[in-house]
Design an enzyme around this catalytic site. Structure first.
Site: not given
Length: 828
Positions: A327, A220, A360, A44, A428-429, A421, A555, A129, A64
């Site tokens: 997850k 990713h 989804r 995207r 990290k956040e 994952d 050959y 997709y 993002g």
């Protein structure tokens, strides 16, 4: 303003940098500088298109880490971004609108003429997709093959979509070529599992049009181990598509090693595990661990400014996830339930706050997961709730940016326990927002990329419910000094390795950083030439010290380098000399099997006492001078001349010409300009098929073959049977080397009975060969190895029991010829 923690474009991303008014706080000084122009290619665009109340298109900025880090670099170097706009436009020529004048997000400076929108038929896009990407690659790459579906239609849609992305990228590349930065070598940076084939077609077209570029790829999500990856029916094509790049980045070293292992075991590529290199089509492809980061300082700022949200004295265990089966949310709830069972002292003192972002929602599997989560939360709360306390607070939806930062800051434990994952930026956040004293404790799954890099976190296996409960208990009871020590180490590392560091590392690995260093941290950046030792493991045990050896060799492109004209394809002197010496060894039988006329290939090689097969085995010349010619159906005996005349009249132009090989024809278009090839080859194939011949692709050529069930595979078996008798497979070892699609017939026929080599270019090549070689030079090295190995053998006392290249097994030959005559009769 609300936050979706993950985009569909990138499954794990850091939230955007917003100020108190909901606008991105963008600082020019923070932008990483690229030494040349850049084209970013992602599923995207960095914004999505929507229609406003007036029905006009407008941009909506995407949240993002990819957008935050890369968009300013693209804007700064006057690059372009290629991607799908987020909606299917009725008018494919409808222009992309400019950004709102008040927009100060990272994509605000990305002008519409710097955006290349990919337009794909809605049905094909859905199959590509939702079918191939989300129903196949997502579960398979997360090592959950039982959830993956393998559908040929979805795979074909994936190919179509990737070709369209490649075409749009070439449009962008041509744009850059015609700009003021035309002297630069642009970097094309392709992102994620949606586009694993595109690089190959971009490289082919750029080489054909003589446009210089550098190609990089970043995945990713995890890359699975070989025993999982090989379940995908088209795994070879995926690997070769990715190997179209100059450098491939993954989050952690484990994923790099998985990829390198697959290249060796699936494709038979030469690899260097120490330096993470793969040789493909004569090029060295670098593989690098490049763990993605977050905008660390911005999260600190958010944590400092966010008002308090949690008004409770209880300790909060926080989980923030997209509602996805990877997850480990069900396992997490069960672990929390086990904690309350085993450690009742935490009742009324601890709560689990689980935020589940919808994902989804139209897919049955995700609907069932939501239902299971709802029931499990209800059951656990029903079991343990008291009048003053509920153990689980469950938010199914999105939370505001400030609320999220407050949750991170005020939680005692951050629980990041996916089953699998790629990286998981929530970990990290959480660390960035831990500004309180004492800080919280981070618990991470070893099956997330973050678990490989955030060593001071508590590591918790989400599959082991009891162990996970104990890890949570340890985090809740951890002494303050240990909390501070662990969190300080984590914060220091994440502050250094932020999202800009990731971008800078990628550009440095590509040689595109404006302040480029002259070394690669991992080591060597180029595979050495093929050496004799490269064949030791593969061939020494197979050939052994007693078996006879049959060398079956193509050959053109195998013994002799490909040349603009067949007459110029001369076998190197050293190769000829080695073949001559090998032909004098009693235990060696040599056959050269070519698409050329048999007399021509014998003249080009010029060695007596070996077997020559021409016209892909339709004619075979034995060492004793006898000749086998496969019978042609009567109705085709005069058609070769007719087809030759038609081809000469209609398609022999613009550098294209037809070679008459007697039993077959070859239409050559190597010297034809790239943009003229498609119409000429289409007409040529049509003429060949209409004449009743088979049209088969070769190296910049099309072979017109008579419709007989005979090919290099059948010819190889005939040669072996003639030389060694009916039981040849028990008595000899075989090496087959070739470079063309016609050689695949032999490699397939000999699979499991021979050591096979395919000399390949960097184009996507499906092969039955067990190993790939980059060039004719490496074939020469292989022949050197064979000579050295055989010369080290002790003399074979039984060497004369089978006469080399003998045709004494007449019964076998007669049986073969009788079968052939019957077969040809049937074809008539």
């Amino acid at each position: 303003m609300t936050l979706r923690v993950w985009l569909k474009m990138v499954q794990e991303v850091a939230p955007p940098n917003y100020d108190n008014q909901g606008c991105y706080d963008f600082k020019i000084a923070d932008v990483v500088a690229s030494s040349g122009s850049m084209i970013v290619v992602s599923n995207r665009l960095p914004f999505v298109l929507e229609k406003n109340k007036e029905g006009n298109l407008c941009r909506k900025a995407s949240a993002g880490g990819l957008v935050t880090a890369v968009a300013p670099v693209v804007v700064n170097c006057k690059g372009l971004w290629v991607g799908w706009p987020g909606i299917h436009l009725e008018d494919p020529n409808q222009p992309i609108p400019e950004s709102d004048p008040n927009d100060i997000t990272p994509t605000a400076g990305l002008k519409s003429d710097k955006v290349v929108s990919v337009r794909i038929d809605p049905q094909i896009f859905d199959s590509y997709y939702n079918g191939c990407c989300n129903a196949t690659f997502w579960p398979l790459f997360h090592s959950m093959p039982d959830r993956a579906t393998f559908n040929g239609e979805h795979w074909r849609a994936y190919i179509t979509a990737n070709k369209e992305f490649a075409n749009c990228t070439l449009t962008a590349l041509r744009k850059l070529k015609n700009t003021e930065n035309a002297g630069d070598v642009p970097l094309i940076w392709i992102h994620d599992y949606h586009l694993m084939l595109a690089a190959n077609w971009i490289r082919q077209a750029a080489e054909d049009e003589n446009i210089s570029c550098k190609l990089g790829f970043f995945l990713h999500i995890p890359f699975p181990p070989w025993d999982i990856f090989r379940l995908f029916p088209w795994s070879d094509e995926i690997l070769q598509g990715m190997l179209g790049c100059d450098m491939i980045g993954f989050h952690i070293t484990d994923y790099c090693l998985n990829f390198v292992d697959c290249c060796q075991r699936n494709l038979g590529c030469r690899v260097d595990r120490k330096n993470l290199l793969v040789e493909h089509g004569g090029r060295t492809v670098r593989v690098r661990p490049l763990p993605i980061g977050i905008p660390f300082e911005r999260f600190v700022e958010l944590a400092e400014k966010a008002p308090k949200v949690l008004s409770t004295t209880q300790k909060i265990i926080l989980g923030v996830d997209r509602l996805d089966y990877t997850k480990g949310l069900v396992n997490r709830l069960l672990a929390f339930e086990k904690l309350l069972e085993k450690h009742p002292e935490h009742k009324e003192n601890v709560s689990l706050l689980q935020i589940a972002v919808p994902s989804r929602t139209d897919v049955k599997e995700y609907q069932e997961l939501k239902e299971e989560m709802d029931q499990l939360v209800g059951r656990i709360n029903g079991r343990f709730t008291t009048p003053n306390w509920s153990p689980i607070r469950y938010i199914y939806g999105c939370v505001s940016q400030n609320d999220l930062a407050a949750f991170y800051r005020d939680s005692a434990v951050g629980l990041v326990t996916p089953l699998r994952d790629g990286m998981n930026l929530v970990a990290k956040e959480f660390v960035a927002c831990q500004i309180n004293t004492p800080p919280g404790v981070l618990i991470v799954s070893p099956f997330a990329g973050a678990g490989e890099t955030m060593h001071e976190a508590l590591i918790c296996n989400p599959y082991e419910i009891d162990g996970a409960a104990e890890a949570i208990h340890r985090a809740l009871t951890m002494p303050d000094d240990e909390r501070i020590l662990r969190m300080n180490y984590l914060r220091r590392r994440e502050k250094i390795n932020d999202v800009n560091y990731w971008t800078r590392s990628f550009l440095a690995a590509m040689g595109s950083l404006i302040t480029q260093e002259d070394h690669d941290e991992i080591g060597a950046v180029r595979m050495p030439a093929v050496t004799l030792e490269d064949f030791d493991d593969y061939l020494a045990k197979y050939i052994g010290n007693t078996h006879k050896l049959a060398l079956l060799l193509d050959y053109d492109g195998t013994l002799a380098p490909i040349a603009p004209h067949p007459d110029l394809a001369v076998i190197p002197t050293e190769t000829k000399n080695i073949l001559q010496r090998l032909s004098n060894i009693s235990d060696v039988t040599i056959a050269v099997i070519s698409g050329r006329n048999v007399n021509n290939v014998k003249d080009m090689v010029g060695i007596e006492g070996i077997t020559y097969a021409g016209s892909h085995g339709l004619e075979i010349l034995h060492p004793d001078g006898s000749k086998f010619v496969h019978p042609m159906p009567r109705q085709y005996q005069g058609k070769v001349g007719e087809l030759l005349k038609k081809l000469q009249e209609q398609v022999c132009k613009d550098g294209a010409w037809v070679e008459n090989k007697g039993a077959l024809l070859t239409f050559h278009f190597r010297e034809t300009p790239a943009h003229l090839r498609e119409p000429l080859t289409s007409v040529a194939k049509k003429l060949i098929i209409e004449a009743g011949f088979r049209a088969e692709d070769a190296h910049c050529a099309i072979e017109a073959k008579p419709p007989v069930e005979w090919n290099k595979g059948r010819a190889s078996i005939y040669i072996l049977r003639t030389a060694f008798g009916v039981d040849w497979s028990e008595r000899i070892r075989i090496i087959y080397a070739g470079d063309d699609t016609t050689d695949e017939d032999a490699m397939q026929a000999l699979k499991g009975m021979a050591a096979t080599f395919r000399v390949t270019s960097s184009h996507i090549t499906k092969t039955y060969a067990e190993r790939r070689l980059p060039s004719t030079d490496s074939v020469l090295t292989m022949l050197r190895w064979v000579e050295r190995h055989l010369n080290r053998r002790k003399p074979n006392k039984d060497a004369t029991s089978y006469r080399r290249n003998s045709r004494s097994k007449q019964g076998a030959v007669q049986m073969e010829m009788s079968y052939l005559r019957s077969e040809v009769g049937d074809s008539n």
